[in-house]
Every structure is written in structure tokens, then in C-alpha cells.
Design a protein around this motif. Structure first.
Motif: not given
Length: 299
Positions: A10-15, A17-19, A195-200, A223-226
Motif C-alpha cells: 500500500x505504501x509503494x502504491x501510494x508513493x 501515485x504521487x510520482x 516539501x512533501x511533508x509540508x504539503x501533506x 518508498x518515495x525517496x527510494x
């Protein structure tokens, strides 16, 4: 264990989707990371190829072993047997004293040699060590010098030592560049995740109110960073491979001008795998530092 895999999926899918949802930002980040990684990666590939080119132009270094003028055929056979049993050698060639004298005569010194009372040249062996480590040359020289009926051992390793010194200096410079750019990439990833943390921020606060743990919140960012690092590594691989493809024809022409056969090689499979692993690790490291600091500040 099944729940752990489900959470990571789920975390990978979320990352992902953001990319996908930010294509321009994703492409720009991958280009920045990829170009920064391509500089040291290309440097290491270039150093390896320059070393191969230099060895192809100058030939393999050798050791010349000269026997005493009193050496008999039995002494020659004894030395030959010792060399054949030595596992640190890739090959050797015996040059008989009569053959050496004939070679000198064929090179225009016949008149000079005719005035000599006898053959002043000794039997010799031309030896090629298994590798070009200067320390191995010194070790073999000391060992050969102690053999019976060996008069002189001559090393053809001066250019090898200079080449190793130049390549070592080049590798050190590329390594320093790689360390500096790695630090820069960690900082870039740090700010990107910040920036991602601030927007979320609002989403994170709501998730915490619903009872989410810190690990659950951090996992998509990891996952987003990786993934950003992996994309950058793929870009770096493409840049280095493309650069090698462009440089291969002129490099082959240069080698041919020196009478050498040379092909510019791109990164190997192991080197590509290492590049991708380093890219993913740098992405994870920048993310871990950013998440630890900014999520704690958001509490």
C-alpha cells in the motif's frame, strides 16, 4: 508477515501515485539525481577504459631473466621447470643465446659481432606475470635473483608504476567528486521530502488522530525517496551508456593510430547494479533524515 507485506504494498502504491501525479517534478528530480550520479559513474568507467587503453598501447609488462654465461642445458631446463610450476606467471618465453645473437646480426650489427671472439649474450627468459601489480614484480625479482645460475633480473615495470600512480590519482579524484555529489543528493532528497511533508501536513495530522503509528506515516515517504533514487540511477545509467556509445568510435580510431585494438566498454552488469543500489540508498538516507526531523517537528 502477510500484514507487513500488505502495508508495504500500500505504501509503494501510494508513493507511485504521487510520482505519477507530478510528472514534471518527477522527471526533473530524476534528471537532477541522474546527472549528479552520472558524473562519478562516468568517471570510474573512463578511468577503467583509460587503463585498458594504456595497457593495450604499451603492451604487457615483462620481466627479463638473464642466465650466467656458464649456464648449461640442464640449468636451462631447471629454470624452465621452476617457471612452469609458478602460478603467479601467465607465461614465459625462452630466448637462446644463439637466437639472440642472430637477431642482433639481422638488425645490422653483423659487422660488430664478427669482430667478437665469441657470443657474449646469455640465455634469457622473457616472463609475463599474472597481473600488473608492481609489488608482484618486486617479489618475483627477489625470488628469481636467488635461483642458481641467474645472473641478472630486469624489470619492465617503471611505466607500470607510473600508470598505477596516475590511475590511483584519477580514482581518488573521482571518489572525492562522488562523495561530494552524494552529499548533494542527500540534501536534494531531504528538501524534496520536506516539501512533501509540508504539503501533506493536514493529512498527516488527521491520520495521527485516527491512530496511525509513525511507521505507517513514514513508510510512503521512504518508498518515495527510494523510487526517486532508483529513477535517478536509471537516468545515470542511460547517460553513461549514451556517453560511451558516442565516445566509442573516436576512441577506437585513437587506439588504431597507436597500433592497438581497443573497444570502449560501458558499465558492466555489476557496476550498473551497484549504481542503482547506491542511488536507492542515497534516496532512502535523505528521506530518513528529512522524515525524522520534520515529522517530529509536526507533532
Amino acid at each position: 508477515m502477510r500484514a507487513w507485506f500488505y502495508q508495504h504494498r500500500k505504501a509503494l502504491a501510494h508513493a507511485l501515485s504521487r510520482l505519477v501525479g507530478q510528472p514534471i517534478g518527477t522527471v526533473l528530480s530524476a534528471l537532477v539525481v541522474g546527472i549528479a550520479l552520472a558524473l562519478p559513474a562516468g568517471g570510474f568507467v573512463l578511468v577503467d577504459n583509460v587503463g585498458s587503453l594504456a595497457r593495450g598501447v604499451t603492451g604487457s609488462p615483462e620481466i627479463s631473466l638473464y642466465l650466467s654465461l656458464e649456464a648449461t642445458d640442464d640449468d636451462v631446463k631447471d629454470i624452465e621447470a621452476r617457471l612452469r610450476d609458478n602460478k603467479e606467471l601467465s607465461g614465459f618465453q625462452f630466448v637462446a643465446r644463439d637466437a639472440a645473437l642472430k637477431q642482433l646480426a639481422d638488425n645490422g650489427l653483423a659487422d660488430v659481432l664478427d669482430g667478437l671472439p665469441g657470443n657474449p649474450l646469455p640465455h634469457a627468459f622473457i616472463i609475463t606475470p599474472a597481473n600488473e601489480d608492481p609489488a608482484l614484480f618486486e617479489t618475483l625479482k627477489a625470488r628469481f635473483s636467488a635461483w642458481p645460475m641467474v645472473e641478472h633480473v630486469q624489470l619492465d615495470a617503471a611505466w607500470v608504476q607510473r600508470l598505477h600512480a596516475l590511475l590511483a590519482l584519477a580514482e581518488l579524484c573521482v571518489s572525492l567528486l562522488a562523495i561530494l555529489l552524494a552529499c548533494a543528493l542527500v540534501i536534494i532528497t531531504f528538501n524534496t521530502i520536506r516539501l512533501q511533508i509540508l504539503t501533506q501536513r493536514a493529512e498527516i495530522e488527521v491520520t495521527r488522530l485516527l491512530g496511525a503509528t509513525d511507521q505507517f506515516i513514514r513508510r510512503p515517504f521512504y518508498w518515495l525517496g527510494c523510487l526517486q533514487g532508483l529513477l535517478g540511477g536509471v537516468v545515470a545509467w542511460g547517460v553513461v551508456s549514451g556517453g560511451v556509445a558516442l565516445l566509442r568510435p573516436p576512441a577506437e580510431e585513437l587506439a588504431a593510430a597507436y597500433g592497438a585494438v581497443f573497444a570502449l566498454n560501458g558499465p558492466t552488469t555489476d557496476q550498473v547494479a551497484l549504481l542503482l543500489l547506491i542511488a536507492v540508498f542515497l534516496g532512502w538516507l535523505g528521506t530518513a533524515l528529512s522524515v525524522r526531523q520534520h515529522l517530529r517537528a509536526a507533532e
